[in-house]
Design a protein around this motif. Structure first.
Motif, PDB file in Angstrom:
ATOM      1  N   GLU A   1      43.521  38.857  51.490  1.00 50.63           N
ATOM      2  CA  GLU A   1      43.622  38.451  50.091  1.00 50.63           C
ATOM      3  C   GLU A   1      44.624  39.333  49.360  1.00 50.63           C
ATOM      4  N   SER A   2      45.532  38.701  48.618  1.00 49.03           N
ATOM      5  CA  SER A   2      46.549  39.420  47.819  1.00 49.03           C
ATOM      6  C   SER A   2      47.321  40.421  48.663  1.00 49.03           C
TER       7      SER A   2
ATOM      8  N   HIS B   1      41.040  42.984  54.606  1.00 47.93           N
ATOM      9  CA  HIS B   1      39.785  43.712  54.427  1.00 47.93           C
ATOM     10  C   HIS B   1      38.920  43.445  55.655  1.00 47.93           C
TER      11      HIS B   1
ATOM     12  N   HIS C   1      33.844  49.438  55.843  1.00 46.69           N
ATOM     13  CA  HIS C   1      34.920  48.696  55.181  1.00 46.69           C
ATOM     14  C   HIS C   1      36.239  49.414  55.440  1.00 46.69           C
TER      15      HIS C   1
ATOM     16  N   LYS D   1      33.318  34.101  43.822  1.00 43.11           N
ATOM     17  CA  LYS D   1      32.657  35.397  43.982  1.00 43.11           C
ATOM     18  C   LYS D   1      32.745  35.849  45.436  1.00 43.11           C
ATOM     19  N   ARG D   2      32.673  37.160  45.631  1.00 41.43           N
ATOM     20  CA  ARG D   2      32.829  37.732  46.972  1.00 41.43           C
ATOM     21  C   ARG D   2      31.469  38.103  47.558  1.00 41.43           C
TER      22      ARG D   2
ATOM     23  N   SER E   1      29.323  41.156  45.862  1.00 41.07           N
ATOM     24  CA  SER E   1      30.037  42.231  45.186  1.00 41.07           C
ATOM     25  C   SER E   1      29.778  42.147  43.690  1.00 41.07           C
TER      26      SER E   1
ATOM     27  N   SER F   1      31.596  43.691  41.568  1.00 41.78           N
ATOM     28  CA  SER F   1      32.891  43.797  40.900  1.00 41.78           C
ATOM     29  C   SER F   1      33.727  42.599  41.327  1.00 41.78           C
ATOM     30  N   ASP F   2      34.842  42.411  40.706  1.00 40.44           N
ATOM     31  CA  ASP F   2      35.726  41.301  41.072  1.00 40.44           C
ATOM     32  C   ASP F   2      36.662  41.750  42.190  1.00 40.44           C
ATOM     33  N   SER F   3      36.081  42.327  43.259  1.00 43.26           N
ATOM     34  CA  SER F   3      36.896  42.867  44.347  1.00 43.26           C
ATOM     35  C   SER F   3      36.034  43.021  45.593  1.00 43.26           C
ATOM     36  N   TRP F   4      36.690  43.415  46.698  1.00 42.50           N
ATOM     37  CA  TRP F   4      35.991  43.670  47.948  1.00 42.50           C
ATOM     38  C   TRP F   4      35.482  45.108  48.038  1.00 42.50           C
ATOM     39  N   PHE F   5      35.655  45.860  46.969  1.00 35.20           N
ATOM     40  CA  PHE F   5      35.263  47.265  46.993  1.00 35.20           C
ATOM     41  C   PHE F   5      33.844  47.501  46.478  1.00 35.20           C
TER      42      PHE F   5
END
Length: 274
Positions: A53-54, A58, A74, A112-113, A136, A138-142
């Motif tokens: 992604e982007s 990941h 991760h 959503k992730r 997740s 947050s709006d991320s894979w972190f």
């Protein structure tokens, strides 16, 4: 460029490495590269689930799968070859239904992730995992990751061996989620048939739900080996009107050595499944 990440190793000594291969087209020809080395400790560092992604890969990967404990680690990469390991996404929770965790696989559903993964309580004979889900926050894979709980149980899959079966082989594993064009969610995972000889009972199966958290209704094993053998641990990709299934299998004709294969169907077929 297509990348495939998987497990390579041997069940004789239970030693595992992270396979990596690339191809200009999903149907090959594939070039196998050196196994990916990650600074991660565990007896079962394998079964990577990877999403791109982007411009960033990941990877979510297990550390154990045959005993309690374990982490969903991760790692990130800009090219698929060189990786940086970050903080673990999810840890096992001792003495709970998630006493052991493995087989994480990322997915984007409804923007959503999510991570689908296998989790199991303590066991004395053989692992009996079910399928669990985390989202997740947050709006991320972190992350951070919030556990949603179990989304598919042994009892939800009529073509899977029951926990009480005296010849019980294994639990439900290798789960992956993908959003269908009509908004429903397709769960792709591995089951073990209640009948037949061991080494011939593992199968890819699909289940469908209206919501990511379920309830999921199985539409049965997807592939039959066609001869003594089995298949499982697969990944679904949807491009336009086509669904491609990238899976592992072994059959008698090739001395039961594991290989990767591809199957495909028209996504419109799923509109006929209520």
């Amino acid at each position: 460029m297509w990348h495939v990440f998987g497990s390579s190793g041997t069940v004789t000594t239970e030693t595992w490495r992270i396979l990596h291969a690339t191809a200009p087209d999903l149907y090959g020809p594939w070039t196998e590269h050196e196994p990916i080395e990650l600074p991660i400790n565990g007896t079962g560092v394998a079964a990577p689930g990877v999403i791109h992604e982007s411009g960033v890969f990941h990877m979510f990967i297990q550390t154990e799968f045959m005993k309690s404990g374990g982490r969903c680690e991760h790692a990130v990469s800009n090219d698929g070859f060189h990786w940086v390991v970050l903080s673990p996404a999810i840890l096992a929770i001792p003495d709970t239904e998630e006493d052991g965790i493995y087989d994480p696989h990322p997915a984007v559903i409804g923007g959503k992730r999510y991570l689908a993964y296998s989790a199991m309580p303590k066991f004395t004979r053989v692992p009996q995992p079910d399928i669990y889900l985390a989202r997740s926050q947050s709006d991320s894979w972190f992350g951070p990751w919030k556990r949603i709980g179990k989304i598919l149980d042994h009892n939800d899959v009529p073509h899977h061996n029951t926990r009480e079966d005296p010849d019980y082989e294994w639990g439900i594993e290798g789960a992956q989620l993908v959003e269908l064009p009509d908004g429903r969610v397709l769960l792709n995972a591995t089951c073990f048939l209640p009948n037949g000889l061991r080494g011939n009972r593992q199968r890819v199966f699909f289940a469908i739900a209206d919501e990511v958290s379920g309830p999921y209704v199985s539409i049965g094993p997807v592939l039959e080996p066609g001869q003594p053998g089995e298949n499982g641990h697969s990944t679904v990709m949807i491009e336009g009107s086509q669904l491609s299934l990238f899976y592992q299998s072994r059959v008698a004709a090739t001395d039961h050595r594991w290989r990767y294969g591809l199957a495909r169907c028209d996504v419109a077929l799923f509109s006929k499944v209520a």
